[in-house]
Design a protein around this motif. Structure first.
Motif, PDB file in Angstrom:
ATOM      1  N   TYR A  42      -7.973  13.935 -31.876  1.00 32.39           N
ATOM      2  CA  TYR A  42      -8.197  13.453 -33.244  1.00 32.39           C
ATOM      3  C   TYR A  42      -9.615  13.786 -33.712  1.00 32.39           C
ATOM      4  O   TYR A  42      -9.816  14.289 -34.834  1.00 32.39           O
ATOM      5  N   LEU A  57      -2.519   3.625 -31.222  1.00 32.08           N
ATOM      6  CA  LEU A  57      -3.411   4.488 -31.987  1.00 32.08           C
ATOM      7  C   LEU A  57      -2.705   5.259 -33.094  1.00 32.08           C
ATOM      8  O   LEU A  57      -3.360   5.762 -34.002  1.00 32.08           O
ATOM      9  N   LEU A  71      -6.612   2.755 -35.095  1.00 36.72           N
ATOM     10  CA  LEU A  71      -7.427   3.913 -35.445  1.00 36.72           C
ATOM     11  C   LEU A  71      -8.646   3.485 -36.246  1.00 36.72           C
ATOM     12  O   LEU A  71      -9.774   3.937 -35.984  1.00 36.72           O
TER      13      LEU A  71
END
Length: 551
Positions: free
Chosen positions: A101, A242, A248
């Motif tokens: 990410y 997540l 997140l």
């Protein structure tokens, strides 16, 4: 908070001259700098070796996290990924998720986190809609990719996280997740550029991919920290997945406020407090039924042997707040937000009206409107519409679905789909989803109001109200009930409990007493599963049983 909101002084005593860390972050990162690469670099310089991430045996400092993001971005570049490309990510709560990410955000690629429970049509839709250039999948979920429909194009490249137990689908060009090496320069990313596409559950059609810009995640970190009273040095402890907004954005809370982010693999009611104690956590994150599950655990001498100062309690039933605070010493913070918006409502600490939405956050506009988008007066229920005062604090639309985007953001307001009431003092109350409303024989029934009534019964642990088709047209009211451990109840007892507390037409006709509720990964009840099941063999029918409602 609005001018009508009570002042939250719980974190201010003895700290009158301390500027909150979130306020410092707002001034440290002006609008053009609200992108993850700039935030990572700035916070690495500011906090250096302070631990930012704890996940199992993994520890990343602020400085290491910035370096990992740059190296992950270079690995993506080496795989042919360019800014704007989508990278599908099907992985549980482990550091590799964040590594990929962060690399995407650093480069300007778009992460597409996928719910690890999805299979078949749902998974196929996400691949068809997002068209990712790369798939990063944990070994234990490789089998799920095999359920993707034959006519759907899979990404041309796949990285496997962990060791695959067996043969990988021949349709995947798969290699292990590459080791990190050289660092890539930060991409030419802007605050309004999409950093992630997060798919919301489709209640009336396929799931919609919410386009979350870089600055939206910045504001999630700011608004959430403000609502929870987060301080520099706090230890933020989450067990939520997540691939959803909550966990997140908690990472952004830690990053922006100089905190440590502790990521556990999953929620465990029996192990939650031991883990919180082990990590010396000060802030926790609970949703839906999770608080009820913790209260259902046997009393333990270690119930207060922790440092948790506060916990998010969005969607926690109001009757749970008091017992939770009394037993564990932790106030639950009411709040409201969505993937498309932000942490737009928050209650006081402790809540002045448990189980509700709280007060409108500074920087957000809200209206309650009728079906023509005309504003309704205080005390009258209507649809909640929202607008952000800060640029790119909300999502920018639904990926590949322009019609749905226009529908949701019509008249320049985001239409939440939630029926809400604003009280005269500025307090907001959730009634139900617009599509969850039940119309029985010409009368509108609030599922939320019926749920609150049934959940006030001491034997009831959880309740879900949903519509089932009526032979006469419109709907009948159905209730799914989960009992407290060791309790017993007959369906007719639910009817008798409701009599005199709610309108006769709102009292359930159908009652199912379940051993286990169907839940999402965030602990929310899957009403869609209950609706689709219809009248099952264990469904009690009040009319078939000859039970009359006393008016």
């Amino acid at each position: 908070m609005t001018e009508n909101a009570p002042v939250n002084v719980s974190d201010a005593v003895g700290r009158e001259n301390v500027t909150p860390a979130w306020a410092c972050a707002v001034t440290s990162f002006p609008p053009s700098d609200r992108i993850l690469s700039t935030i990572l670099t700035g916070q690495a310089e500011r906090h250096g070796d302070r631990v930012l991430l704890v996940a199992g045996e993994t520890r990343w400092s602020f400085a290491q996290t910035a370096a990992i993001a740059a190296a992950s971005a270079q690995a993506l570049v080496d795989a042919g990924i360019r800014p704007g490309d989508r990278v599908a990510l099907m992985c549980s709560n482990r550091p590799e998720f964040l590594q990929v990410y962060l690399g995407c955000a650093w480069l300007g690629a778009i992460a597409v986190p996928i719910n690890t429970a999805l299979r078949g049509f749902q998974l196929s839709h996400i691949f068809r809609n997002s068209r990712p250039a790369l798939l990063v999948v944990e070994a234990q979920f490789v089998d799920a990719i095999e359920s993707v429909e034959a006519g759907v194009d899979l990404p041309p490249r796949t990285w496997i996280v962990g060791a695959a137990a067996g043969a990988v689908d021949a349709r995947l060009s798969a290699v292990p997740l590459p080791a990190l090496g050289a660092a890539a320069p930060a991409g030419a990313v802007r605050p309004g550029d999409t950093v992630a596409i997060l798919y919301t559950s489709g209640t009336t059609g396929p799931a919609k991919g919410v386009c979350c810009p870089q600055a939206q995640l910045f504001w999630w970190g700011i608004y959430s920290a403000r609502a929870l009273g987060i301080r520099e040095g706090d230890v933020l402890f989450t067990t939520l997945p997540l691939f959803h907004t909550n966990a997140l954005n908690a990472f952004y809370q830690a990053l922006l406020n100089g905190c440590t982010y502790v990521l556990e693999p999953k929620f465990s009611a029996s192990g939650f407090w031991a883990a919180a104690q082990r990590h010396k956590a000060t802030v926790g994150y609970l949703l839906g039924a999770m608080a009820s599950m913790l209260l259902a655990q046997p009393n333990n001498a270690s119930d207060r042997a922790h440092r948790l100062r506060v916990a998010l309690g969005g969607g926690v039933p109001p009757q749970i707040h008091g017992p939770f605070l009394q037993r564990f010493g932790v106030p639950l913070v009411d709040g409201y937000g969505s993937t498309e918006t932000n942490f737009v409502f928050a209650g006081t600490i402790p809540s002045d009206r448990p189980g509700t939405m709280g007060y409108l956050a500074d920087g957000i506009e809200a209206r309650i409107v009728d079906e023509n988008d005309s504003a309704l007066p205080d005390g009258q229920a209507g649809e909640l519409v929202l607008r952000a005062g800060e640029p790119f604090a909300f999502a920018t639309g639904y990926f590949g679905m322009p019609e749905k985007t226009v529908e949701a953001w019509r008249n320049l307001w985001f239409h939440s789909g939630d029926r809400v009431v604003r009280d005269a003092d500025g307090h907001y109350r959730f009634i139900d989803r617009m599509k969850d409303s039940i119309r029985r024989r010409g009368e509108n029934v609030s599922s939320w109001e019926v749920e609150q009534t049934i959940q006030s019964h001491p034997a009831v642990a959880a309740c879900a109200i949903y519509p089932l088709p009526s032979e006469l047209g419109e709907d009948e009211v159905a209730a799914a009930i989960l009992l407290e451990p060791g309790q017993s109840l007959e369906p007719v007892d639910i009817v008798r409990h409701c009599e005199g507390q709610i309108a006769y037409f709102a009292i359930p006709r159908y009652v199912r007493i379940l051993i286990q509720m169907p839940l999402t990964e965030n602990g929310k009840i899957k009403k869609g599963v209950l609706r689709e099941a219809g009248i099952t063999t264990d469904t009690w029918d009040r009319e078939a049983a000859g039970v009359r409602v006393r008016r």
